[in-house]
Design a protein around this motif. Structure first.
Motif, PDB file in Angstrom:
ATOM      1  N   GLN A   1       0.908  -1.009   0.013  1.00 26.10           N
ATOM      2  CA  GLN A   1       0.053  -0.004  -0.164  1.00 26.10           C
ATOM      3  C   GLN A   1       0.987   1.042  -0.060  1.00 26.10           C
ATOM      4  O   GLN A   1       0.647   2.310  -0.612  1.00 26.10           O
ATOM      5  CB  GLN A   1      -1.008   0.096   1.159  1.00 26.10           C
ATOM      6  CG  GLN A   1      -1.904   1.251   1.437  1.00 26.10           C
ATOM      7  CD  GLN A   1      -2.843   1.451   0.088  1.00 26.10           C
ATOM      8  OE1 GLN A   1      -3.743   0.357   0.058  1.00 26.10           O
ATOM      9  NE2 GLN A   1      -2.920   2.283  -0.546  1.00 26.10           N
ATOM     10  N   ASN A   2       2.002   1.337   0.957  1.00 31.16           N
ATOM     11  CA  ASN A   2       2.779   2.461   0.729  1.00 31.16           C
ATOM     12  C   ASN A   2       3.312   2.607  -0.440  1.00 31.16           C
ATOM     13  O   ASN A   2       3.515   3.942  -0.940  1.00 31.16           O
ATOM     14  CB  ASN A   2       3.796   2.191   2.033  1.00 31.16           C
ATOM     15  CG  ASN A   2       4.893   3.335   1.860  1.00 31.16           C
ATOM     16  OD1 ASN A   2       4.499   4.303   2.394  1.00 31.16           O
ATOM     17  ND2 ASN A   2       5.975   2.846   1.912  1.00 31.16           N
ATOM     18  N   LEU A   3       4.024   1.506  -1.281  1.00 25.54           N
ATOM     19  CA  LEU A   3       4.535   1.779  -2.469  1.00 25.54           C
ATOM     20  C   LEU A   3       3.467   2.370  -3.483  1.00 25.54           C
ATOM     21  O   LEU A   3       3.840   3.135  -4.456  1.00 25.54           O
ATOM     22  CB  LEU A   3       5.065   0.378  -3.023  1.00 25.54           C
ATOM     23  CG  LEU A   3       6.286  -0.173  -2.069  1.00 25.54           C
ATOM     24  CD1 LEU A   3       6.659  -1.607  -2.838  1.00 25.54           C
ATOM     25  CD2 LEU A   3       7.552   0.840  -2.351  1.00 25.54           C
ATOM     26  N   SER A   4       2.148   1.972  -3.296  1.00 25.47           N
ATOM     27  CA  SER A   4       1.113   2.302  -4.273  1.00 25.47           C
ATOM     28  C   SER A   4       0.809   3.885  -4.063  1.00 25.47           C
ATOM     29  O   SER A   4       0.926   4.622  -4.990  1.00 25.47           O
ATOM     30  CB  SER A   4      -0.186   1.591  -4.032  1.00 25.47           C
ATOM     31  OG  SER A   4       0.034   0.205  -4.472  1.00 25.47           O
ATOM     32  N   ASP A   5       0.767   4.184  -2.677  1.00 22.28           N
ATOM     33  CA  ASP A   5       0.735   5.663  -2.313  1.00 22.28           C
ATOM     34  C   ASP A   5       1.739   6.722  -2.835  1.00 22.28           C
ATOM     35  O   ASP A   5       1.244   7.527  -3.336  1.00 22.28           O
ATOM     36  CB  ASP A   5       0.430   5.757  -0.738  1.00 22.28           C
ATOM     37  CG  ASP A   5      -0.738   5.118  -0.362  1.00 22.28           C
ATOM     38  OD1 ASP A   5      -1.492   4.858  -0.985  1.00 22.28           O
ATOM     39  OD2 ASP A   5      -0.594   4.887   0.962  1.00 22.28           O
ATOM     40  N   VAL A   6       2.839   6.029  -2.883  1.00 19.92           N
ATOM     41  CA  VAL A   6       4.037   6.843  -3.374  1.00 19.92           C
ATOM     42  C   VAL A   6       4.170   7.102  -4.705  1.00 19.92           C
ATOM     43  O   VAL A   6       4.407   7.975  -5.449  1.00 19.92           O
ATOM     44  CB  VAL A   6       5.446   6.389  -2.879  1.00 19.92           C
ATOM     45  CG1 VAL A   6       6.607   7.009  -3.435  1.00 19.92           C
ATOM     46  CG2 VAL A   6       5.584   6.441  -1.460  1.00 19.92           C
ATOM     47  N   SER A   7       3.675   6.133  -5.781  1.00 19.41           N
ATOM     48  CA  SER A   7       3.626   6.059  -7.376  1.00 19.41           C
ATOM     49  C   SER A   7       2.621   7.011  -7.556  1.00 19.41           C
ATOM     50  O   SER A   7       1.637   7.583  -7.150  1.00 19.41           O
ATOM     51  CB  SER A   7       3.313   4.708  -7.494  1.00 19.41           C
ATOM     52  OG  SER A   7       4.261   3.769  -7.155  1.00 19.41           O
TER      53      SER A   7
END
Length: 80
Positions: free
Chosen positions: A74-80
């Motif tokens: 989720q964190n990686l998705s939020d940053v992208s």
């Protein structure tokens, strides 16, 4: 830090270390790890450490790995 024992498990690597008056119980999966510490004074010896690693506890550790992986994705998705 000294390795006391490596415990085979099909879903994670479990290593017990002795360090600085504590036993460290380290659970590893690819890209994730969890470490739990217990004072050597709270146990009668390294053999008692294995009694802490019962099925219910390991199941919770594995669920936490799933939660950690989901949080990270989720964190990686939020940053992208």
């Amino acid at each position: 830090m000294r390795i006391v024992e490596q415990i085979a498990h099909p879903q994670c690597q479990i290593t017990v270390y002795a360090w600085n008056g504590k036993y460290l119980l380290k659970f590893e999966q690819p890209m994730l790890e969890q470490t739990y510490k217990v004072s050597e004074m709270d146990l009668t010896g390294p053999d008692e450490v294995k009694s802490l690693l019962n099925e219910a506890f390991i199941a919770r550790v594995l669920r936490r790995f799933d939660e950690m992986r989901a949080d990270w994705q989720q964190n990686l998705s939020d940053v992208s």
